[in-house]
Design an enzyme around this catalytic site. Structure first.
Site: not given
Length: 469
Positions: A175, A98, A80, A155
């Site tokens: 991605r 997150e 991200h 991740h």
């Protein structure tokens, strides 16, 4: 405003399993309210038109998304962006931070967090050559594990793993690799260049807890998350701003309303004291608290605002003069900032013994106007917040152990040389205090022959500080 806002989850069927967005006002998954006076409204509408319910005045979108992710197959390898990169490259969208709580997984389950590349060139080479086993950092995982995923972290959730994810309200994901899976006759889109742009090199872990015990799991600039186990009942104190309660397991009730595993709801700001009863484990998500920091230096006073993860959002400094001049400036800086606590690192010597009658006072300082000045109690009374105080050097030592070059090191020495000379020290992870604090500057030394410098210390003409500061 006394409201409990229960929501209908948004269910997303994906190639690897399902996501249940249990709390969200994002355009890609806007939950509907179940019951109460907002029944049938989208959460985004309630947030937009009823800010008093949430106890905030913040502009923009509702800040969080809470999901339950049920991964039957492995998710893609992702990364991200932070706010700055996303704003510039994703039409002003926010970046994404997150955290994951592992609700269930296989006995030999694992997840991907981080990579093994030591340089950007090595990362680019490994990715280009498809050396995923060498590049990716795969770690074992079990129920109750918790991980903070900060921007730039590679991740992926692996197959047969269920997690609760609490995140900023953002849906920006790059991605990096998708195992060459085919969807509708073609491979899914990858974002290799953007992934490498934002990749954190070398990788460093953020908050990770693998002991499964209750308590504060993370506090960062975006959210605070606590895990609470309830057996019988648990009292919660009034909060001016809203909180999200997510039930991890078990069942119980709140104010006559039954709650069960997998369910999340919002407790309004100003709801008042309340209790949850039953046998259950919950995650409580709140807006982060703001902290104050004061470096009381011999030359300058530095005031700062920040969050528990070390993010500093504002600072101001001014010359150290006399208490009558400097203290009002400190109070004026902090008084309207709504900090929850203040930490002080001060020039010394300082009384750092909490049991002492003069705890928090500057003692026989070379700065004569500050001698015996009760800096902690004066600021505590003026600001009405809890305050902790230590020497500047011990504060700097603690800072390096928490956020800097001494992270994960238990035994640390820190020497500061400037207007004075000081030392901070930690042993077995704890700052050292004895009768006072570690003393270094006023250790007596021998002069170099023929040195006629009179020294700068009013107490010791031949101490370190007198001759070398």
């Amino acid at each position: 405003m006394r409201e409990l806002i229960f929501l209908e989850p948004v269910v997303k069927k994906l190639i690897w399993g399902k996501e249940y967005w249990t709390v969200s006002a994002h355009k890609n998954g806007d939950c509907l309210v179940k019951g109460g006076r907002f029944d049938g409204m989208h959460l985004s509408e309630v947030w937009r038109d009823n800010k008093e319910v949430f106890g905030v005045e913040t502009e923009g979108e509702f800040p969080y998304i809470v999901k339950v992710i049920d991964a039957r197959d492995s998710l893609s390898i992702q990364v991200h962006p932070d706010n700055e990169y996303a704003y510039e490259n994703e039409n002003g969208a926010p970046g994404k931070t997150e955290c994951w709580y592992v609700m269930d997984c296989d006995r030999d389950g694992s997840i991907i967090i981080g990579h093994n590349a030591k340089s950007r060139e090595e990362a680019e080479s490994m990715v280009a050559e498809g050396k995923w086993d060498d590049f990716l950092r795969e770690i074992p995982v079990k129920r109750g594990d918790f991980f903070q995923i900060i921007p730039g972290t590679v991740h992926a959730i692996k197959q047969d793993t269920m997690i609760m994810e609490i995140q900023k309200s953002s849906d920006i994901t790059y991605r990096l690799h998708d195992y060459d899976r085919i969807v509708d006759g073609s491979k899914r889109e990858l974002h290799v260049d953007k992934s490498l742009d934002v990749l954190m090199i070398p990788h460093r872990d953020a908050n990770c807890y693998t002991n499964g015990i209750p308590g504060r799991l993370v506090s960062c600039r975006y959210y605070e998350v606590d895990k609470i186990e309830i057996s019988g009942s648990k009292d919660f104190e009034k909060s001016d701003s809203f909180m999200i309660i997510s039930v991890l397991d078990g069942e119980g009730g709140i104010d006559g309303r039954k709650i069960k595993a997998g369910e999340s709801f919002i407790v309004s700001g100003g709801y008042g004291d309340f209790s949850i009863f039953g046998r259950l484990t919950v995650m409580v998500t709140r807006l982060p608290k703001l902290y104050g920091g004061l470096e009381a230096g011999g030359t300058r006073m530095v005031c700062a605002l920040g969050y528990a993860d070390g993010t500093i959002i504002d600072r101001q400094s001014f010359a150290t003069t006399t208490p009558d001049d400097s203290i009002p400036k400190i109070i004026d800086y902090f008084k309207d900032k709504e900090i929850c606590a203040l930490g002080i690192g001060s020039f010394g010597p300082v009384d750092v013994n909490p049991e002492s009658e003069t705890y928090g006072s500057i003692l026989e300082s070379p700065k004569l106007s500050w001698q015996n000045y009760p800096i902690k109690s004066v600021l505590e009374k003026a600001l009405n917040v809890p305050i902790k105080i230590d020497t500047r050097a011990n504060g700097a030592c603690l800072g390096e152990m928490t956020f800097g070059c001494a992270m994960n090191i238990d035994n640390v020495g820190y020497v500061t040389i400037g207007n004075g000379i000081g030392a901070g020290m930690a042993v077995n992870g704890q700052l050292v205090h004895g009768m006072g604090h570690p003393e270094f500057g006023h250790i007596l030394v021998s002069r170099i022959p023929d040195d006629d410098y009179k020294g700068s210390c009013p107490f010791h003409p031949t101490c370190f500080e007198s001759l070398a500061s």
